[in-house]
Write an enzyme that holds these catalytic residues in place. Structure first.
Site, PDB file in Angstrom:
ATOM      1  N   GLN A   1       1.398  -3.061  -0.332  1.00 39.39           N
ATOM      2  CA  GLN A   1       2.831  -2.824  -0.339  1.00 39.39           C
ATOM      3  C   GLN A   1       3.579  -3.838   0.513  1.00 39.39           C
ATOM      4  O   GLN A   1       4.685  -4.256   0.173  1.00 39.39           O
ATOM      5  CB  GLN A   1       3.113  -1.406   0.174  1.00 39.39           C
ATOM      6  CG  GLN A   1       2.497  -0.332  -0.696  1.00 39.39           C
ATOM      7  CD  GLN A   1       2.348   0.986   0.046  1.00 39.39           C
ATOM      8  OE1 GLN A   1       2.663   1.103   1.233  1.00 39.39           O
ATOM      9  NE2 GLN A   1       1.863   1.998  -0.649  1.00 39.39           N
TER      10      GLN A   1
ATOM     11  N   ARG B   1       2.566   7.937  14.640  1.00 40.36           N
ATOM     12  CA  ARG B   1       2.503   9.389  14.806  1.00 40.36           C
ATOM     13  C   ARG B   1       1.847   9.928  13.545  1.00 40.36           C
ATOM     14  O   ARG B   1       2.298   9.684  12.438  1.00 40.36           O
ATOM     15  CB  ARG B   1       3.905   9.975  15.000  1.00 40.36           C
ATOM     16  CG  ARG B   1       3.895  11.493  15.110  1.00 40.36           C
ATOM     17  CD  ARG B   1       5.276  12.097  15.338  1.00 40.36           C
ATOM     18  NE  ARG B   1       5.187  13.522  15.065  1.00 40.36           N
ATOM     19  CZ  ARG B   1       5.479  14.088  13.896  1.00 40.36           C
ATOM     20  NH1 ARG B   1       5.929  13.355  12.888  1.00 40.36           N
ATOM     21  NH2 ARG B   1       5.333  15.387  13.731  1.00 40.36           N
TER      22      ARG B   1
ATOM     23  N   HIS C   1       6.554   7.268  11.484  1.00 44.76           N
ATOM     24  CA  HIS C   1       6.509   8.737  11.481  1.00 44.76           C
ATOM     25  C   HIS C   1       7.028   9.398  12.749  1.00 44.76           C
ATOM     26  O   HIS C   1       6.813  10.600  12.928  1.00 44.76           O
ATOM     27  CB  HIS C   1       5.087   9.244  11.220  1.00 44.76           C
ATOM     28  CG  HIS C   1       4.458   8.697   9.987  1.00 44.76           C
ATOM     29  ND1 HIS C   1       3.103   8.494   9.881  1.00 44.76           N
ATOM     30  CD2 HIS C   1       4.980   8.301   8.811  1.00 44.76           C
ATOM     31  CE1 HIS C   1       2.818   7.988   8.695  1.00 44.76           C
ATOM     32  NE2 HIS C   1       3.951   7.861   8.021  1.00 44.76           N
TER      33      HIS C   1
ATOM     34  N   GLU D   1       7.447   3.824   7.986  1.00 40.55           N
ATOM     35  CA  GLU D   1       7.504   4.988   7.123  1.00 40.55           C
ATOM     36  C   GLU D   1       8.045   6.120   7.988  1.00 40.55           C
ATOM     37  O   GLU D   1       7.554   6.360   9.097  1.00 40.55           O
ATOM     38  CB  GLU D   1       6.122   5.332   6.572  1.00 40.55           C
ATOM     39  CG  GLU D   1       6.165   6.268   5.386  1.00 40.55           C
ATOM     40  CD  GLU D   1       4.788   6.406   4.738  1.00 40.55           C
ATOM     41  OE1 GLU D   1       4.669   6.098   3.540  1.00 40.55           O
ATOM     42  OE2 GLU D   1       3.838   6.813   5.441  1.00 40.55           O
TER      43      GLU D   1
END
Length: 761
Positions: A124, A364, A400, A421
């Site tokens: 990605q 996380r 996270h 993300e």
């Protein structure tokens, strides 16, 4: 050879060409039980973390099948760097020899040569720094090359022949780089640690033309630690002038490893892991220059730590610090949850000036061993806080965290490649808010005058509550010295990001997992067209995230000591300054009409004058127009937007509107009564005299006059979003940040208090 979890494969020569492997060193997909199709394999590299390859040559040969003989495979994701490798033969970063879906989420390559073809495949995102490649096959979302000979040309945001937008960012040189130290065996058979020098504006590998510039330090000058050594013993060695080499294993850190001497080297082998015990900060670096920390993992423990690592003291200064000899963090990784429950407030805190962060993954956990992850199980608020000036990041992976993933307070920061993300697990929109919807992935403080980012991506997958929105993935002040390039957002079929940076950029496309892009900010910045083709099979999963477990490391049983939370400066919300249009009169009498996805502003004033359109509570300029109307399009449903108009006669009062509803006017003193569709509690005395009765480092306690037996709604934000209903006349709001204004009012007995703006100083 296959490289698994917690394996470092490294040559012991001084240069990569000194050690040669004739064969292959591979990372293959993990084939797991299929979560949606029982009995069929589910083969991915999404969880292939925490491993590395460095300082050797591979003459690619062999393979167990015809497919395996086509390339050497490094199908790894985060925290799996390749450094100082010389690969003679094709290299594939995805494993296309197993069954579908073959997804991967890496990665990082530095100071390496791959004269043949590199197949990006399903990766990605990727950062390649100071290397040489013979070719690069494709991109998915965000492929960044910095100082890479042979890299493909920049095409980010440009429509390609297949209908998709380009994903390449090519920077000819790297402004600041320093390669990771490494262990080698000299010609006399003695072990040395080589410490490379910093390089400015460089391209290509460091080991051409006579070898890497730098200094060798005999291993005899290192304290070679093992997990059985106490932190006190390690600190005594550091204080005596020794460097530190951490051999593989888990080190229980009930107090900080303290680095207080300039130019100290801390080098981990085999991903040596420091686990916080009793709320300790496992590693601290003092106000000294030139320290190098490399190759370590830091795990949060079961008792909340204020941070997992700090560089510099909160109010410290370092007159000797310089980017010619920067304190450097290379391959420093962090975990909150995953192998065990972890709890921390902050991850990495950079207080010093002149620091280089070269590849980090601050994670996380979103998965792991049973009962080790969850919103309240393994909390972590902010992953990276940068308070120092002149801090440079190359390869920042931050994921996270429950609030802002990154807060950048220092001036003159520069970042090449940022991957984020957002947290999967906010239980509701109300639980995941700042002064907008959700917390930005990347927040630059309003006090910052100069900052630059190249190649930033933020992804959303809020699978606990898929209706959640994030207002802005990137939040920055609108100033000429703050420049962001090549930004994107992607939704993974749960949650929506409304804008890429501030209020610029389209919402994340749905249901396709295609990116929304902004090429440059500020500036025109938007891709010329939006692709209409579906995502290729090498893209990110559109089904649920695999539930594989993270490899387990033991967690000690601990007691709670008293530790103070490090002071970190969080961005203020001062209004950006912009010039006043020079001609005409007005504006006055601002009003707004809406559709389901647009807002049309009209006002009184000189029709020939130029006016600025301001949006948001901070009054960020989004457009300039001549005349008395403007239409803002592409708005998100059920999201409040705040508008005002500035002209030569001044600034109108703000108006708050939700697309598809009637606008409400907000006085500039922020005392308007917010609107809400929630029924008002009807019994007891009306609330009055709202005030703060107490604060801590992360909470505000509200008090008001009223009936102690009545029920009241607690409203937050200018739009008056209900965050709680309580019985009595007090409420404590938790999980807050310093120096952020929070707007509150209380509703009850058919009335609402005036709004008050409070903060934690």
């Amino acid at each position: 050879m296959q490289v698994g979890y917690y394996m470092d494969i490294a040559g012991l020569g001084k240069n990569p060409t000194d050690v040669t492997i004739n064969g292959r060193i591979d990372v293959f997909n993990r084939c797991l039980p299929n979560p949606t199709k029982p009995g069929q394999p589910y083969c991915v590299a999404l969880n292939n973390f925490w491993r590395s390859l460095s300082n050797l040559t591979v003459n690619v040969a062999g393979g167990t099948t015809d497919c395996r003989r086509t390339a050497m495979f490094w199908a790894a994701s985060q925290a799996s760097p390749m450094r100082r490798v010389n690969i003679n033969g094709p290299l594939s970063l995805m494993d296309y020899c197993t069954d579908q879906p073959q997804w991967a989420s890496g990665g990082y390559i530095a100071d390496s040569k791959v004269p043949g073809q590199v197949t990006n495949g399903s990766q990605q995102q990727y950062l390649v720094r100071n290397s040489t490649v013979g070719g690069w096959s494709n991109g998915v979302w965000n492929q960044v090359f910095s100082g890479v000979v042979g890299a493909p040309a920049t095409n980010f945001g440009v429509p390609q022949a297949d209908g998709r937008l380009g994903t390449y960012t090519n920077l000819p040189t790297t402004a600041l780089s320093r390669e990771k130290p490494y262990l080698y065996l000299d010609s006399a058979g003695s072990y040395q640690v080589f410490v490379p020098s910093a390089r400015a504006n460089s391209a290509g590998v460091s080991w051409d033309n006579g070898g890497t510039p730098g200094t060798s330090i005999p291993l005899s000058k290192f304290f070679v630690a093992s997990p059985s050594d106490s932190i006190g013993t390690i600190n005594a060695a550091l204080s005596s002038g020794q460097h530190l080499l951490l051999t593989p294993g888990v080190y229980n850190a009930g107090e900080s490893i303290k680095v207080t001497r300039a130019d100290t080297v801390v080098l981990g082998m085999g991903l040596a892991t420091l686990t916080a015990v009793g709320g300790a900060v496992p590693l601290t670096v003092g106000d000294v220059p030139g320290v190098i920390v490399a190759g370590i993992m830091i795990d949060a423990g079961t008792v909340t730590s204020p941070a997992l690592m700090t560089v510099g003291t909160s109010n410290g200064t370092c007159a000797a610090c310089s980017l010619t000899d920067p304190t450097t963090l290379s391959d420093v990784f962090m975990r909150v949850g995953g192998p065990h429950v972890g709890r921390t407030t902050l991850g990495l805190v950079i207080n010093s000036d002149d620091v280089l962060i070269d590849h980090t993954w601050l994670w996380r956990g979103d998965h792991g061993v049973p009962n080790s992850v969850g919103w309240d199980v393994s909390p972590g608020d902010v992953g990276l806080v940068v308070n120092g000036d002149n801090v440079v990041g190359t390869g920042l992976f931050v994921e996270h965290w429950r609030q802002y993933n990154t807060i950048w307070n220092g001036d003159n920061g520069k970042v090449v490649f940022y991957q984020n993300e957002l947290p999967y697990d906010p239980p509701s929109q109300q639980a995941w808010r700042s002064d907008a919807l959700g917390y930005a992935a990347y927040k630059v403080a309003d006090s910052v005058n100069n900052h630059e980012l190249w190649g930033g991506g933020a992804y959303i997958y809020t699978n606990v509550d898929p209706s959640i929105h994030l207002s802005h993935a990137f939040e920055v002040p609108v100033k000429s010295g703050v420049r962001l390039h090549h930004l994107l957002t992607v939704q993974l079929l749960a949650g929506i990001i409304d804008h890429v940076v501030n209020d610029t950029g389209d919402p994340t496309p749905y249901p396709d997992t295609e990116p929304a892009m902004v090429i440059d900010y500020p500036g025109s910045g938007l891709p010329p067209t939006t692709p209409t083709t579906s995502t290729p099979t090498t893209s990110t999963p559109t089904t649920s995230t695999p539930t594989t477990s993270t490899p387990t490391t033991s967690t000690p049983t601990t007691s709670t000591p008293t530790t103070s939370t490090p002071t970190t400066s969080t961005p203020t919300t001062s209004t950006p300054t912009t010039s006043t249009p020079p001609s005409g009169q007005g504006p006055t009498n601002l009003r707004v009409t809406t559709t389901a996805d647009s807002a049309t502003l009209t006002w009184d004033g000189d029709a020939g004058a130029t006016y600025e359109i301001l949006r948001g509570e901070a009054g960020v300029r989004i457009a300039s127009t001549t005349g008395n109307s403007f239409t803002d399009q592409g708005l998100a449903r059920n999201v409040p937007y705040v508008y005002s108009v500035r002209g030569p006669g001044g600034v109108t009062r703000q108006i708050t509107v939700i697309p598809g509803t009637t606008a409400t006017s907000t006085p500039t003193t922020s005392t308007a009564t917010p609107t809400s569709t929630t029924p008002t509690p009807g019994s007891g005395a009306a609330p009055r005299n709202l005030r703060a009765t107490g604060t801590t480092s992360s909470t505000i306690t509200l008090g008001w006059d009223g009936d102690p037996n009545a029920t009241y709604d607690v409203l937050r934000g200018e739009a008056g979003e209900r965050i709680a209903t309580v019985k009595g006349t007090s409420f404590t709001d938790i999980g807050l940040l310093r120096n952020i204004p929070y707007v509150y009012s209380i509703r009850g007995a058919g009335q609402t208090t005036p709004q008050v703006t409070l903060g934690i100083g």
